[in-house]
Design an enzyme around this catalytic site. Structure first.
Site, PDB file in Angstrom:
ATOM      1  CD  GLU A 125      -2.784  -1.209  -0.058  1.00  0.00           C
ATOM      2  OE1 GLU A 125      -2.969  -0.175  -0.714  1.00  0.00           O
ATOM      3  OE2 GLU A 125      -3.238  -2.321  -0.413  1.00  0.00           O
TER       4      GLU A 125
ATOM      5  CD  GLU B 270      -3.362  -3.390  -7.146  1.00  0.00           C
ATOM      6  OE1 GLU B 270      -2.864  -4.138  -6.278  1.00  0.00           O
ATOM      7  OE2 GLU B 270      -3.851  -2.282  -6.870  1.00  0.00           O
TER       8      GLU B 270
END
Length: 285
Positions: free
Chosen positions: A132, A205
């Site tokens: 993250e 991602e």
């Protein structure tokens, strides 16, 4: 570097699609109007992204006294990344997941669910938080906003093409636009734009996995976390998850069949895990 190049290429294709659509409908002025309108809408969403998504999932600030391990991990990762430590929020959901938001590192937020804190051990949690934080470092919220702006402008122009077909008002450079071209643009171009926007999300991602896997000290920490999360989201789906914000989460919180995987905001988990395991082997881990 490969993910950066892929993202740049995809954004370039979106830009070219926008120019093409603008020329088909109303020349340069048509494309400019759609682009400016989409910019205004998405800039507002980008500037307020943290407040909007935190309110949507009823997230509250997570106090250090309630999760000292999370704060210890985040401080270590922030120092490694040479970034300000983001604010940490807790989502009241048993579904295991996490996301990062905020318009820049100074305004970043990392939110974790109650479920993920119960499911993962400290090493796996470190892998997730590193992932993250990598999104924040890579400015992925900004990149997603740019992709959304371009795709939104293209969708607006395609919508205009439908009206041009109905009323016969499609003109380009003083000439009537080709109706067959308008039909193809109205149907196919928005689908193509959406697929490219989703491909940008999937590319980011992979980039966050790569950076996060290295920053946490061992890519296998993140691989193990993803394996547990894959089973966890199937067992306890996030009922309050919204399609518009699904791309923020580390694993897709939405249910989907084989067809909807084409329109997924996330790469296949098995592919992400395989890449992390290969990276660990290359590092002798």
């Amino acid at each position: 570097m490969n993910n950066i190049l892929k993202t740049t290429l995809l954004l370039t294709v979106l830009t070219l699609l926008l120019v093409f659509c603008g020329q088909m409908i109303g020349g340069r002025s048509g494309a400019t109007f759609a682009f400016v309108f989409a910019c205004v809408m998405n800039f507002g969403a980008y500037w307020m992204s943290d407040k909007i998504v935190l309110a949507l999932y009823r997230a509250k600030p997570l106090e250090e006294s309630d999760a000292p391990v999370v704060y210890e991990i985040m401080r270590e990762l922030s120092e490694k990344s040479r970034m300000p430590m983001p604010r940490i929020y807790l989502i009241p959901s048993n579904a295991p997941n996490a996301f990062a938001t905020g318009r820049n590192p100074r305004h970043a937020v990392v939110a974790v669910t109650e479920g993920i804190l119960k499911l993962l051990n400290a090493e796996e949690l470190k892998g997730v938080l590193a992932h993250e934080l990598a999104h924040v470092e890579h400015r992925d919220i900004l990149i997603s906003s740019i992709a959304a702006t371009l795709a939104g402008a293209i969708s607006m122009l395609a919508y205009s093409a439908r009206w041009a077909l109905v009323f016969g008002s499609g003109r380009r450079g003083g000439r009537d636009a080709n109706p067959i071209a308008l039909i193809l643009m109205a149907i196919l171009v928005p689908i193509a734009a959406s697929l490219i926007q989703l491909a940008v999300s999937r590319s980011r991602e992979y980039g966050a996995d790569e950076t996060g896997g290295d920053r946490c000290g061992n890519p296998l920490y993140l691989a193990s976390a993803l394996r547990k999360l894959e089973a966890g989201v199937k067992r306890v789906p996030m009922q309050e998850a919204q399609p518009a914000s699904a791309h923020l989460f580390i694993v897709n919180p939405l249910k989907g069949d084989a067809f909807t995987k084409l329109f997924s905001t996330h790469p296949p988990l098995e592919e992400r895990i395989a890449r992390l395991e290969a990276r660990a082997r290359s590092q002798g881990l």
